[in-house]
Design a protein around this motif. Structure first.
Motif, mmCIF file in Angstrom:
data_model
loop_
_atom_site.group_PDB
_atom_site.id
_atom_site.type_symbol
_atom_site.label_atom_id
_atom_site.label_comp_id
_atom_site.label_asym_id
_atom_site.label_seq_id
_atom_site.Cartn_x
_atom_site.Cartn_y
_atom_site.Cartn_z
ATOM 1 N N HIS A 141 2.778 11.264 -10.427
ATOM 2 C CA HIS A 141 2.661 10.645 -9.115
ATOM 3 C C HIS A 141 1.246 10.149 -8.874
ATOM 4 O O HIS A 141 0.278 10.746 -9.338
ATOM 5 N N ALA A 142 1.127 9.042 -8.154
ATOM 6 C CA ALA A 142 -0.189 8.441 -7.927
ATOM 7 C C ALA A 142 -1.153 9.372 -7.187
ATOM 8 O O ALA A 142 -2.361 9.318 -7.398
ATOM 9 N N LEU A 143 -0.620 10.236 -6.324
ATOM 10 C CA LEU A 143 -1.503 11.133 -5.568
ATOM 11 C C LEU A 143 -1.994 12.300 -6.425
ATOM 12 O O LEU A 143 -2.855 13.049 -6.001
ATOM 13 N N ALA A 201 0.833 -1.207 0.000
ATOM 14 C CA ALA A 201 0.000 0.000 0.000
ATOM 15 C C ALA A 201 0.867 1.257 0.000
ATOM 16 O O ALA A 201 0.593 2.226 -0.722
ATOM 17 N N GLU A 210 -6.912 4.067 2.875
ATOM 18 C CA GLU A 210 -7.026 4.931 1.710
ATOM 19 C C GLU A 210 -5.906 5.974 1.731
ATOM 20 O O GLU A 210 -5.403 6.340 2.793
ATOM 21 N N PRO A 211 -5.527 6.476 0.565
ATOM 22 C CA PRO A 211 -4.459 7.475 0.531
ATOM 23 C C PRO A 211 -4.938 8.827 1.052
ATOM 24 O O PRO A 211 -6.129 9.128 1.029
ATOM 25 N N ARG A 242 -4.820 7.686 -14.134
ATOM 26 C CA ARG A 242 -3.434 8.140 -14.075
ATOM 27 C C ARG A 242 -2.825 8.215 -15.475
ATOM 28 O O ARG A 242 -2.150 9.171 -15.820
ATOM 29 N N TRP A 256 0.976 4.114 -3.143
ATOM 30 C CA TRP A 256 0.489 5.485 -2.975
ATOM 31 C C TRP A 256 1.587 6.515 -2.785
ATOM 32 O O TRP A 256 1.429 7.676 -3.164
ATOM 33 N N THR A 257 2.707 6.125 -2.172
ATOM 34 C CA THR A 257 3.783 7.099 -1.951
ATOM 35 C C THR A 257 4.860 7.020 -3.015
ATOM 36 O O THR A 257 5.611 7.972 -3.206
ATOM 37 N N GLU A 258 4.966 5.874 -3.681
ATOM 38 C CA GLU A 258 5.980 5.657 -4.715
ATOM 39 C C GLU A 258 7.387 5.980 -4.219
ATOM 40 O O GLU A 258 8.237 6.458 -4.966
ATOM 41 N N LEU A 302 1.544 9.256 5.410
ATOM 42 C CA LEU A 302 0.515 8.239 5.242
ATOM 43 C C LEU A 302 0.425 7.337 6.463
ATOM 44 O O LEU A 302 -0.670 7.006 6.932
#
Length: 348
Positions: free
Chosen positions: A346-348, A225, A264-265, A298, A229-231, A240
């Motif tokens: 970035h995922a966020l 996870a 969840e992020p 994305r 989300w943070t990569e 997080l």
């Protein structure tokens, strides 16, 4: 975590500086990747070795304050004892008055070669402040620095090699501008040691999570996870984890950590402010185009955006390419109008 090579390189540079072979080191990286933490670690090493340590930073603003990082660094070093009184500094006090209030002269003229004179004055002052034990000057967030500060930084890079001083500068890679260009130029002519921090890999993310939680192991699914989300951005890992603990999604029972299904992020305020600032710089069409793209996912087919935002394809592509330059997007596929593809960085 995961910065052994970079920290060793900076320790070696500091050791060389203490031996009379100073210089400039530049740490590059995106926001939250650990530039300030690396600088703090080197600061602790320098203080433990008895070095003089001066720290300053640039701050974001519509009109950057001239010499802000340098002025702050000098004031931090001389706040308790006052500026040094060495005779060799006497010819430079008028110039240094721009940075050192105790030496400020009313209505001091600014000559055509003022910046070169000030660069030499700062060099001499740092040399005196370092003494025989050596000195470390940390200048952070120079992506926001004013042009005059960068002129002085370049002068130091070219002239610190015979001094007992290491200057460490940090610059964000996603904030393109004069500072980033200067770092590239100095690296190309070997006037500075430039280190770029990458994101952490999955093993390092898990190691960091264990350290944050004070645990020998992490619950199943946590590393995955965090990676998704943070990569691998350390700041986001900490944020997080803190968010999940605060909301009860991540908890501990009888000394064992567990992760609930509702992990969840979250988007930290500082992260969102950075993104929104860069979106605003794209122009009036930037926000609607990227908002429509985000609705697609994305990775997205840019050809769908034209009808979604009522712009022609050329205008949409212009916005997306500005998004590439602003480090909001990355390109996928060949850079042509019919086959170019895009993805949020970035995922966020």
């Amino acid at each position: 975590m995961g910065r052994d090579l970079e920290l060793d390189a900076l320790r070696c540079a500091l050791s060389r500086a203490r031996g009379g072979r100073g210089g400039l080191a530049v740490v590059l990286g995106e926001a939250g990747v650990g530039k300030s933490r690396l600088a703090a670690e080197l600061k602790a090493v320098a203080a433990n070795d008895g070095c003089a340590v001066l720290t300053g930073r640039a701050v974001q603003g519509q009109s950057p304050v001239a010499f802000r990082p340098l002025t702050e660094a000098l004031r931090s070093g001389f706040r308790a004892t006052g500026p040094p009184e060495g005779e060799e500094l006497a010819p430079f006090r008028a110039a240094l008055g721009r940075l050192v209030p105790e030496w400020r002269q009313k209505d001091a003229p600014r000559s055509d070669d003022f910046l070169l004179l000030l660069g030499e004055a700062v060099l001499r002052l740092l040399s005196v402040a370092a003494g025989s034990s050596g000195g470390l000057v940390i200048l952070e967030d120079l992506h926001w620095a004013d042009p005059d500060t960068l002129v002085i930084l370049e002068y130091l890079a070219d002239n610190l090699d015979a001094e007992r001083v290491l200057c460490l500068a940090t610059i964000r890679t996603e904030e393109p501008g004069p500072a980033f260009g200067l770092a590239a130029s100095l690296a190309a002519r070997r006037a500075a040691r430039v280190l770029e921090l990458d994101r952490l890999g999955a093993p390092e993310i898990e190691e960091m999570a264990r350290a944050c939680l004070g645990a020998a192991s992490v619950p199943e699914g946590l590393t995955g996870a965090l990676t998704a989300w943070t990569e691998g951005v350390p700041f986001l890992i900490e944020e997080l984890l803190a968010s999940w603990i605060g909301s009860g999604v991540l908890g501990r029972v009888s000394g064992e950590w567990w992760l609930g299904p509702a992990a969840e992020p979250i988007v930290p305020v500082s992260f969102s402010q950075t993104v929104l600032r860069r979106v605003a710089a794209l122009g009036g069409d930037g926000r609607p185009v990227l908002s429509a793209a985000a609705a697609l996912g994305r990775s997205f087919d840019w050809r769908l955006l034209s009808k979604m935002v009522d712009l022609d394809e050329r205008a949409v592509l212009a916005v997306l390419r500005r998004g590439l330059a602003a480090q909001l997007l990355v390109a996928e596929g060949p850079p042509s109008t019919d086959r170019q593809a895009f993805c949020f960085r970035h995922a966020l």
